[in-house]
Design an enzyme around this catalytic site. Structure first.
Site, mmCIF file in Angstrom:
data_model
loop_
_atom_site.group_PDB
_atom_site.id
_atom_site.type_symbol
_atom_site.label_atom_id
_atom_site.label_comp_id
_atom_site.label_asym_id
_atom_site.label_seq_id
_atom_site.Cartn_x
_atom_site.Cartn_y
_atom_site.Cartn_z
ATOM 1 N N CYS A 93 -15.899 10.163 -9.110
ATOM 2 C CA CYS A 93 -15.047 11.366 -8.940
ATOM 3 C C CYS A 93 -15.642 12.479 -8.355
ATOM 4 O O CYS A 93 -16.610 12.812 -8.660
ATOM 5 C CB CYS A 93 -14.403 11.631 -10.571
ATOM 6 S SG CYS A 93 -13.323 10.742 -11.145
ATOM 7 N N TYR A 324 1.103 -5.335 6.997
ATOM 8 C CA TYR A 324 0.036 -5.184 6.180
ATOM 9 C C TYR A 324 0.510 -4.971 4.652
ATOM 10 O O TYR A 324 0.384 -4.279 3.971
ATOM 11 C CB TYR A 324 -0.647 -3.837 6.278
ATOM 12 C CG TYR A 324 -1.507 -3.443 7.737
ATOM 13 C CD1 TYR A 324 -2.270 -4.055 8.304
ATOM 14 C CD2 TYR A 324 -0.550 -2.683 8.710
ATOM 15 C CE1 TYR A 324 -2.813 -3.901 9.480
ATOM 16 C CE2 TYR A 324 -1.034 -2.414 9.875
ATOM 17 C CZ TYR A 324 -2.006 -3.138 10.231
ATOM 18 O OH TYR A 324 -2.584 -3.010 11.666
ATOM 19 N N ASP A 394 1.530 0.076 6.527
ATOM 20 C CA ASP A 394 0.626 0.603 5.577
ATOM 21 C C ASP A 394 -0.776 0.177 5.879
ATOM 22 O O ASP A 394 -1.325 -0.897 4.971
ATOM 23 C CB ASP A 394 1.112 0.012 4.160
ATOM 24 C CG ASP A 394 0.189 0.529 2.981
ATOM 25 O OD1 ASP A 394 -0.520 1.462 3.258
ATOM 26 O OD2 ASP A 394 0.537 0.335 1.926
ATOM 27 N N CYS A 421 -3.635 6.048 3.808
ATOM 28 C CA CYS A 421 -4.662 6.228 2.930
ATOM 29 C C CYS A 421 -5.853 7.235 3.699
ATOM 30 O O CYS A 421 -6.750 7.479 3.018
ATOM 31 C CB CYS A 421 -5.256 5.181 2.190
ATOM 32 S SG CYS A 421 -6.074 4.014 3.224
#
Length: 464
Positions: A93, A324, A394, A421
């Site tokens: 994170c 994809y 994608d 993304c």
């Protein structure tokens, strides 16, 4: 005022472990704070916008440096105390010290900035980012490396940032709550039976990783032990422990004897239960194996896919190509409202999973093809003149191949839905499509990965 030569000379005087004071004025796409001393930029992990900090110089490059946060002198109004006690050490994170509202603003700005800077878009039809109701314990998959502590006891955890040093942690705040009891039983089995963890440096030892998947809708649990060998000694003792955990449905071993950073090998043996678990996104069932690609945040995945479905604007008469497609997750969402859906994915096992998922959901208006999207679609258009009303892409982080984008322009679908993304490669590809006759109608960021610098984006393009 100092000249450039004077600043350069001053920069040379900095050395490792020097103390500096910084006002954080910006943040990188990965979430590192950026502060300047006499115009010379330093990147600082765990520092956030508007912090005033004391930092220690770690590395000096020609035009920038890296520093380590030592003390927050004056905190940003957006600074919060991380829930995870090892957030500053773990590499998982990057944004836990930033309030969740501020994280969403940061991600929204990241997408918009890339569209402006890389894509050269001006009037961006940006919709407010769709965040999570609860940005904790949202991951349905975890891959824990196994190592040993100073006393030689086996430990599970996560790699420290930019290293392969394991930070022990069995209770990740963004992971599923089911992970901790599984890991405790695996580690206890290893201690009691003197099973050695894998050592990357020497290539010795047996247990490399523990992969855990949880079906959020079903409560089903899958455990896969990655080993540097053929068998787990006294495996019945491990099974006795794990099968007492409520929801356990699948236990397997994955053999990976290569000296590599790749986690999973190609050989899997189920040693108890089923070879898969089942989960749902909306009302669609998916069977998931250890090697299946499946979105790690099922609640936000439904938000993402329903957005893509809305942008596709289907009436029941359309032919759709889903490029994809993975194990068919988006394809099956589209098939509910389309006349015909064709899915393309490079991984043969994913295509087999996709066909199986179509069958268990009783969907007969979808076909899947194994191959590279940038090869399959151009070839089928050239040889068969295939048609699409809507194309959904994608792609991986690198974005789409130019040959594929050129084929989309030749096919002239009414709409293109682009799921990304990586907003940098998204911006590049959107510019290509818009220069070829499409208009960017909607941009919808979706937060799939709270407390990290990653953000998903769904875009709707319409043929002009």
């Amino acid at each position: 005022m100092k000249t450039g030569a004077a600043m350069k000379q001053e920069n040379k005087q900095w050395k490792k472990n020097d103390s500096i004071t910084l006002k954080i004025e910006d943040m990188t796409h990965e979430g590192e704070g950026i502060g300047k001393v006499n115009g010379f930029a330093f990147f600082v992990k765990d520092a956030i916008m508007d912090d005033v900090i004391e930092a220690k110089v770690m590395k000096i490059k020609k035009n920038y440096g890296y520093a380590k946060l030592i003390k927050v002198i004056a905190p940003s109004p957006d600074r919060v105390i991380p829930k995870c006690p090892i957030a500053d050490k773990c590499g998982g994170c990057q944004l836990q010290a930033l309030s969740y509202d501020a994280q969403l603003r940061f991600k929204e700005k990241k997408v918009e900035n890339n569209l402006r800077r890389i894509g050269k878009f001006e009037d961006i039809p940006m919709l407010p980012i769709l965040g999570m109701d609860n940005p904790y314990h949202y991951r349905n998959k975890a891959q824990y490396p196994i190592g040993k502590d100073k006393e030689g006891n086996p430990v599970a955890g996560f790699y420290a940032g930019r290293t392969h040093a394991i930070i022990p942690n069995t209770n990740c705040v963004i992971g599923a709550g089911e992970n901790e009891p599984v890991l405790k039983e695996v580690l206890a089995y290893m201690r009691d039976n003197h099973i050695k963890p894998y050592d990357e440096a020497t290539g010795s030892g047996l247990v490399r990783h523990v992969l855990i998947r949880v079906g959020f809708a079903t409560g089903e649990i899958m455990v896969c032990i990655v080993i540097n060998g053929r068998q787990l000694p006294k495996s019945e003792r491990l099974l006795d422990r794990l099968t007492k955990i409520p929801g356990m449905k699948s236990i397997s071993i994955n053999r990976n004897k290569e000296k590599t950073n790749v986690i999973l090998g190609n050989e899997i043996e189920v040693i108890w239960g089923n070879p898969y678990i089942t989960d749902y996104i909306g009302d669609i069932a998916f069977q998931i194996s250890p090697l299946s690609f499946y979105q790690v945040n099922p609640l936000q995945t439904r938000v993402l896919y329903e957005t893509a479905l809305s942008f596709a604007g289907l009436t029941g008469e359309e032919t759709v190509w889903d490029l994809y497609c993975g194990i068919g997750t988006i394809s099956l969402f589209l098939a509910k409202e389309a006349k015909k859906v064709y899915g393309v994915e490079i991984i043969p096992q994913a295509i087999e999973d996709a066909k199986n998922n179509a069958e268990i959901n009783g969907m007969e208006n979808v076909e899947f093809c194994a191959g590279k999207a940038e090869e399959v679609l151009p070839a089928k258009y050239k040889e068969e003149k295939v048609y699409a009303d809507v194309i959904v892409v994608d792609p991986p982080r690198k974005g789409c191949d130019e040959e594929l984008l050129s084929t989309i322009l030749k096919m002239r679908p009414k709409r293109v839905v682009y799921i990304s993304c990586d907003s940098a490669t998204l911006a590049r590809d959107l510019r290509f499509l818009c220069d070829g006759g499409y208009e960017l109608k909607k941009v919808q960021p979706v937060d799939m990965f709270g407390h990290t610098g990653h953000v998903e984006t769904v875009c709707c393009l319409q043929r002009v």
